[in-house]
Design a protein around this motif. Structure first.
Motif, PDB file in Angstrom:
ATOM      1  N   HIS A 193       1.175  13.857   4.911  1.00 44.26           N
ATOM      2  CA  HIS A 193       0.303  12.749   5.310  1.00 44.26           C
ATOM      3  C   HIS A 193       0.858  11.965   6.498  1.00 44.26           C
ATOM      4  O   HIS A 193       2.070  11.842   6.672  1.00 44.26           O
ATOM      5  N   SER A 205      -3.347  16.188   0.328  1.00 40.99           N
ATOM      6  CA  SER A 205      -4.560  15.368   0.350  1.00 40.99           C
ATOM      7  C   SER A 205      -5.738  16.013   1.060  1.00 40.99           C
ATOM      8  O   SER A 205      -6.879  15.697   0.765  1.00 40.99           O
ATOM      9  N   ALA A 223       0.454  10.618  -4.216  1.00 38.92           N
ATOM     10  CA  ALA A 223      -0.735   9.773  -4.027  1.00 38.92           C
ATOM     11  C   ALA A 223      -1.959  10.323  -4.762  1.00 38.92           C
ATOM     12  O   ALA A 223      -2.682   9.584  -5.417  1.00 38.92           O
ATOM     13  N   HIS A 224      -2.185  11.626  -4.650  1.00 34.16           N
ATOM     14  CA  HIS A 224      -3.404  12.207  -5.230  1.00 34.16           C
ATOM     15  C   HIS A 224      -3.195  12.822  -6.612  1.00 34.16           C
ATOM     16  O   HIS A 224      -4.166  13.156  -7.288  1.00 34.16           O
ATOM     17  N   GLY A 239      -2.607  -0.732  -3.597  1.00 34.85           N
ATOM     18  CA  GLY A 239      -1.166  -0.976  -3.689  1.00 34.85           C
ATOM     19  C   GLY A 239      -0.412   0.342  -3.750  1.00 34.85           C
ATOM     20  O   GLY A 239      -0.937   1.334  -4.262  1.00 34.85           O
ATOM     21  N   MET A 275       6.877   8.872  -5.178  1.00 36.69           N
ATOM     22  CA  MET A 275       6.035   7.831  -4.587  1.00 36.69           C
ATOM     23  C   MET A 275       4.590   8.023  -5.042  1.00 36.69           C
ATOM     24  O   MET A 275       4.156   9.136  -5.330  1.00 36.69           O
ATOM     25  N   ASP A 281       5.518  12.654  -2.555  1.00 36.67           N
ATOM     26  CA  ASP A 281       4.369  11.754  -2.476  1.00 36.67           C
ATOM     27  C   ASP A 281       3.307  12.252  -3.452  1.00 36.67           C
ATOM     28  O   ASP A 281       2.746  13.327  -3.287  1.00 36.67           O
ATOM     29  N   THR A 291       0.377   5.837  -5.257  1.00 33.63           N
ATOM     30  CA  THR A 291      -0.449   4.716  -4.833  1.00 33.63           C
ATOM     31  C   THR A 291      -1.397   4.315  -5.951  1.00 33.63           C
ATOM     32  O   THR A 291      -1.782   5.139  -6.785  1.00 33.63           O
ATOM     33  N   GLU A 309       4.353  16.365  -0.310  1.00 32.73           N
ATOM     34  CA  GLU A 309       3.381  15.849  -1.266  1.00 32.73           C
ATOM     35  C   GLU A 309       3.368  16.817  -2.439  1.00 32.73           C
ATOM     36  O   GLU A 309       3.710  17.983  -2.272  1.00 32.73           O
ATOM     37  N   SER A 358       0.859  -1.187   0.000  1.00 31.47           N
ATOM     38  CA  SER A 358       0.000   0.000   0.000  1.00 31.47           C
ATOM     39  C   SER A 358       0.890   1.230   0.000  1.00 31.47           C
ATOM     40  O   SER A 358       2.110   1.122   0.175  1.00 31.47           O
ATOM     41  N   GLY A 359       0.280   2.396  -0.161  1.00 29.72           N
ATOM     42  CA  GLY A 359       1.037   3.643  -0.104  1.00 29.72           C
ATOM     43  C   GLY A 359       1.632   3.856   1.281  1.00 29.72           C
ATOM     44  O   GLY A 359       2.761   4.338   1.432  1.00 29.72           O
ATOM     45  N   TYR A 360       0.852   3.496   2.289  1.00 27.87           N
ATOM     46  CA  TYR A 360       1.333   3.627   3.670  1.00 27.87           C
ATOM     47  C   TYR A 360       2.605   2.802   3.860  1.00 27.87           C
ATOM     48  O   TYR A 360       3.606   3.279   4.405  1.00 27.87           O
ATOM     49  N   SER A 409      -4.199   3.143  -5.092  1.00 32.43           N
ATOM     50  CA  SER A 409      -5.473   3.138  -4.369  1.00 32.43           C
ATOM     51  C   SER A 409      -6.339   4.369  -4.576  1.00 32.43           C
ATOM     52  O   SER A 409      -7.447   4.436  -4.051  1.00 32.43           O
ATOM     53  N   LYS A 410      -5.821   5.377  -5.272  1.00 30.97           N
ATOM     54  CA  LYS A 410      -6.633   6.592  -5.452  1.00 30.97           C
ATOM     55  C   LYS A 410      -7.137   6.618  -6.898  1.00 30.97           C
ATOM     56  O   LYS A 410      -8.025   5.861  -7.222  1.00 30.97           O
TER      57      LYS A 410
HETATM   58  C1  LIG Z   1      -3.671   7.813   0.800  1.00 32.24           C
HETATM   59  C2  LIG Z   1      -2.307   8.352   0.971  1.00 32.24           C
HETATM   60  C3  LIG Z   1      -1.224   7.512   1.258  1.00 32.24           C
HETATM   61  C4  LIG Z   1      -1.414   6.059   1.559  1.00 32.24           C
HETATM   62  O1  LIG Z   1      -1.763   5.338   0.437  1.00 32.24           O
HETATM   63  P1  LIG Z   1      -2.579   3.974   0.611  1.00 32.24           P
HETATM   64  O2  LIG Z   1      -2.324   3.249  -0.657  1.00 32.24           O
HETATM   65  O3  LIG Z   1      -4.012   4.358   0.828  1.00 32.24           O
HETATM   66  O4  LIG Z   1      -2.008   3.279   1.804  1.00 32.24           O
HETATM   67  C5  LIG Z   1       0.025   8.073   1.323  1.00 32.24           C
HETATM   68  N1  LIG Z   1       0.228   9.385   1.129  1.00 32.24           N
HETATM   69  C6  LIG Z   1      -0.794  10.218   0.874  1.00 32.24           C
HETATM   70  C7  LIG Z   1      -0.515  11.654   0.678  1.00 32.24           C
HETATM   71  C8  LIG Z   1      -2.088   9.732   0.802  1.00 32.24           C
HETATM   72  O5  LIG Z   1      -3.107  10.559   0.593  1.00 32.24           O
END
Ligand SMILES: *Cc1c(COP(=O)(O)O)cnc(C)c1O
Length: 377
Positions: A123, A170, A197-198, A235, A224, A195, A226, A166, A97-99, A228-229
């Motif tokens: 985050h 987020s 992610a978004h 992942g 980095m 990061d 994810t 980031e 996951s991203g975490y 998942s968004k």
């Molecule tokens: C959601 C998020 C993560 C974690 O990603 P997951 O795949 O949901 O674990 C990490 N960094 C940021 C900025 C996020 O918004």
């Protein structure tokens, strides 16, 4: 009650008193959802589901082992190649996951004698990762490259230094000044992690993200993201140099000591990336709709903070008030979540709306009307 659990009710009561109590319950159906990170509406896309099914049938329900044992499949390798290509980097590494990606990266790169310099609003996964790494944690003012510069100047000790931010925040929906931050990090010889992610899937040509949109692939060591968004699945991953990837494979504990992501999740991600490649304009279309929506909210007298993306907060302030508004919006047919501390700083509770491609123009117009009526009452 078990006497060993006596203290728990007191803690829960404290959360309730501060309007910070939360539950993980399925939201009622039939609401217009403004809390999803499925920005491109890919989670239920038939082609993504079909790709997940193919991997599921070919490789099984589980990966059966960690990546370094026997959990790596051709699907995992194909996804990493594809993610590296999307991001414009030589290599990529997939995490559960991203975490886990953030936990793994920071733990592998910095330790007791090192420093992490983090934007104040990054985050929780990056904060946890920094704490767990045992490096000294220094926080710079939000999106303030000059403050980062001062901190790096003042704290020139330390073996290794890592700057983390980031690209699209987020909970605020605003964008980091990446070229300025990259120039400062480079000048001080500090590694830089961004990061995305978004931003992944939304910003940049073909959804490649903001690092690539700024042409900063060589200045940003670790990009980095994810799955998942916007990619609609599950992942995390990082795009980087071959050397960094090899180091992470050998040192990132959140990569090594956990089972490889399940084939179906990997297949779904491949399906989403395939769609993204065929539809490179999706992100731009989403941002266009979000800009229209944001302008309408502003015109309705709502404070959308510094949002410049598909993530649009509405500033509220007090926790209780944010909860009350979310409840009223729910009654009016909108699913909007009240974001409270510790997710955001004390006194900055807000409603967080995300626009997705699942929203029609009519949906967005209706939402503006309801938000104006409820929030300005
Ligand atoms: C959601 C998020 C993560 C974690 O990603 P997951 O795949 O949901 O674990 C990490 N960094 C940021 C900025 C996020 O918004």
């Amino acid at each position: 009650m078990d006497p060993r659990e006596h203290w728990i009710e007191g803690e829960l009561e404290e959360l309730r008193q501060g309007h910070r109590f939360r539950r993980a319950a399925a939201p009622p159906s039939g609401l217009l959802n403004f809390s999803s990170n499925d920005y491109l509406a890919l989670a239920r896309h038939p082609a993504v589901i079909a790709a997940a099914e193919r991997a599921l049938h070919a490789a099984g329900a589980g990966a059966t082992a960690s990546r370094l044992v026997s959990g790596t499949t051709a699907w995992h390798e194909a996804l990493e190649t594809r993610l590296a290509r999307l991001k414009g980097y030589p290599a990529a590494l997939l995490f559960g996951s991203g975490y886990l990606a953030n936990l793994g990266i920071l733990g592998a790169l910095v330790g007791r004698d090192d420093q992490v310099l983090a934007d104040r609003l990054v985050h929780a996964s990056l904060m946890d990762a920094a704490v767990l790494s045992r490096a000294e944690l220094l926080r710079f003012r939000h999106n303030d490259a000059q403050h980062l510069d001062e901190l790096l100047q003042k704290n020139s000790g330390g073996r290794r230094r890592l700057v983390v931010t980031e690209s699209l925040f987020s909970m605020d929906g605003d964008l980091a000044p990446l070229p300025e931050l990259a120039a400062v990090a480079e000048r001080h010889g500090a590694l830089l992690l961004v990061d995305e992610a978004h931003a992944t899937g939304v910003f940049g040509s073909g959804g490649s993200g903001l690092v690539r949109a700024h042409g900063l692939e060589s200045a940003v060591n670790l990009s980095m993201g994810t799955v998942s968004k916007a990619l609609g699945g599950y992942g995390g991953f990082v795009a980087c140099s071959e050397a960094l990837r090899a180091l992470l494979v050998n040192r990132a504990r959140a990569f090594i000591y956990t089972t490889a992501p399940p084939p179906a999740a990997v297949g779904a991600a491949l399906g989403a990336l395939e769609l993204l490649e065929q539809n490179p304009g999706w992100g731009a279309e989403l941002l266009r709709r979000a800009a229209v929506f944001r302008a309408a909210l502003c015109a309705a007298g709502l404070d959308v903070m510094q949002s410049a993306s598909q993530i649009i907060p509405i500033q509220v302030g007090a926790n209780a008030r944010a909860l009350e508004l979310a409840e009223k919006l729910r009654a009016a047919g909108l699913l909007v979540i009240a974001i409270r501390p510790p997710t955001v700083p004390e006194g900055t509770a807000r409603l967080r709306l995300s626009v997705t491609l699942a929203h029609s123009e009519d949906d967005l117009a209706r939402a503006v009307e309801i938000l104006q009526r409820v929030c300005r009452a």
